[in-house]
Motif scaffolding. Structure first.
Motif, PDB file in Angstrom:
ATOM      1  N   ARG A  26      14.959  57.907  15.745  1.00  0.00           N
ATOM      2  CA  ARG A  26      15.080  58.162  17.192  1.00  0.00           C
ATOM      3  C   ARG A  26      16.239  57.354  17.802  1.00  0.00           C
ATOM      4  O   ARG A  26      16.668  57.629  18.910  1.00  0.00           O
ATOM      5  CB  ARG A  26      13.776  57.850  17.933  1.00  0.00           C
ATOM      6  N   PHE A  27      16.740  56.361  17.051  1.00  0.00           N
ATOM      7  CA  PHE A  27      17.903  55.588  17.465  1.00  0.00           C
ATOM      8  C   PHE A  27      19.153  56.227  16.868  1.00  0.00           C
ATOM      9  O   PHE A  27      19.236  56.445  15.654  1.00  0.00           O
ATOM     10  CB  PHE A  27      17.818  54.137  16.991  1.00  0.00           C
ATOM     11  N   SER A  28      20.139  56.514  17.721  1.00  0.00           N
ATOM     12  CA  SER A  28      21.396  57.052  17.205  1.00  0.00           C
ATOM     13  C   SER A  28      22.560  56.473  17.999  1.00  0.00           C
ATOM     14  O   SER A  28      22.427  56.148  19.182  1.00  0.00           O
ATOM     15  CB  SER A  28      21.410  58.582  17.284  1.00  0.00           C
ATOM     16  N   GLY A  29      23.685  56.325  17.318  1.00  0.00           N
ATOM     17  CA  GLY A  29      24.880  55.806  17.950  1.00  0.00           C
ATOM     18  C   GLY A  29      26.019  56.790  17.813  1.00  0.00           C
ATOM     19  O   GLY A  29      26.085  57.549  16.850  1.00  0.00           O
ATOM     20  N   SER A  30      26.902  56.772  18.802  1.00  0.00           N
ATOM     21  CA  SER A  30      28.059  57.662  18.767  1.00  0.00           C
ATOM     22  C   SER A  30      29.215  56.994  19.498  1.00  0.00           C
ATOM     23  O   SER A  30      29.053  55.965  20.158  1.00  0.00           O
ATOM     24  CB  SER A  30      27.718  59.008  19.414  1.00  0.00           C
ATOM     25  N   GLY A  31      30.382  57.642  19.379  1.00  0.00           N
ATOM     26  CA  GLY A  31      31.546  57.168  20.094  1.00  0.00           C
ATOM     27  C   GLY A  31      32.657  56.680  19.187  1.00  0.00           C
ATOM     28  O   GLY A  31      32.471  56.534  17.973  1.00  0.00           O
ATOM     29  N   SER A  32      33.797  56.422  19.792  1.00  0.00           N
ATOM     30  CA  SER A  32      34.955  55.898  19.087  1.00  0.00           C
ATOM     31  C   SER A  32      35.950  55.396  20.113  1.00  0.00           C
ATOM     32  O   SER A  32      35.803  55.668  21.322  1.00  0.00           O
ATOM     33  CB  SER A  32      35.596  56.970  18.197  1.00  0.00           C
ATOM     34  N   GLY A  33      36.965  54.668  19.624  1.00  0.00           N
ATOM     35  CA  GLY A  33      37.984  54.171  20.540  1.00  0.00           C
ATOM     36  C   GLY A  33      37.441  53.125  21.487  1.00  0.00           C
ATOM     37  O   GLY A  33      37.184  51.992  21.068  1.00  0.00           O
TER      38      GLY A  33
END
Lengths: 122, 109
Positions: B62-69
């Motif tokens: 249920r924990f998720s991470g996203s993104g960049s930069g």
């Protein structure tokens, strides 16, 4: 199981010194970089210092550079933080933490101790 | 030094709701060297996410991470009672200091 246990905290006067220790068990200590991270009362986390698995590289936060020294004894599975010229703003819980990846450098921290409290006060 | 700014400061939600936490960096974080930690009162932090999107061992999906930069997000899909805590982002890698964000508190509404 993998465990880190800090010790050596206490109350010290401004300008004084203290040495923290972190005893590691349950993993090959000599294969992992190690960190010290601190948390002032009611505040967020502040990274303090890192030492490479073999002790060859050390890094410090600007706030402690020249006053704190990180070291390790791989024969004793122990990490140290020598703290000199202590100031009121060094008051915090000090955690030792293990690098996630073996033979890495400045990795995320996947195992943490419960912390030891340092209070700098006259 | 890379400065990380987390928002919001406090998130008030009910169990079962979705939580979206933001972490913005003052400059690009190299190789997405961005981690998320959870801390409960009186406890040490716990690593949740590293490499912006990889879950650490034993962390529920249920924990998720996203993104960049410079823009990263931690999402908790459905809040469980044990998820109410403070969450910190951290940038790591080849350029010390390894800075943390100021934290986002997820509290029960």
């Amino acid at each position: 199981q993998v465990q880190l246990v800090e010790s050596g905290g206490g109350v010290v006067q401004p300008g004084g010194s203290l040495r923290l220790s972190c005893a590691a068990s349950g993993f090959t200590f000599s294969s992992y970089g190690m960190h010290w991270v601190r948390q002032a009362p009611g505040k967020g986390l502040e990274w303090v210092a890192f030492i490479r698995y073999d002790g060859s590289n050390k890094y410090y936060a600007d706030s402690v550079k020249g006053r704190f020294t990180i070291s390790r004894d791989n024969s004793k599975n122990t990490l140290y933080l020598q703290m000199n010229s202590l100031r009121a703003e060094d008051t915090a819980v000090y955690y030792c933490a293990k690098d996630l990846f073996w033979f890495g450098e400045l990795c995320p921290m996947d195992v943490w101790g419960k912390g030891t409290t340092v209070t700098v006060s006259s | 030094e890379i400065v990380l700014t987390q928002s919001p400061g406090t998130l008030s939600l009910s169990p079962g709701e979705r939580a979206t936490l933001s972490c913005r960096a003052s400059q690009s974080v190299s190789s997405s060297y961005l981690a998320w930690y959870q801390q409960k009162p009186g406890q040490a932090p716990r690593l949740l996410i590293y490499g912006a999107s990889s879950r650490a061992t034993g962390i529920p999906d249920r924990f998720s991470g996203s993104g960049s930069g410079t823009d990263f997000t931690l999402t908790i899909s459905r809040l469980e009672p044990e998820d109410f805590a403070v969450y910190y982002c951290q940038q790591y890698g080849s350029s010390p200091p390894q800075t943390f964000g100021q934290g986002t508190k997820v509290e029960i509404k």
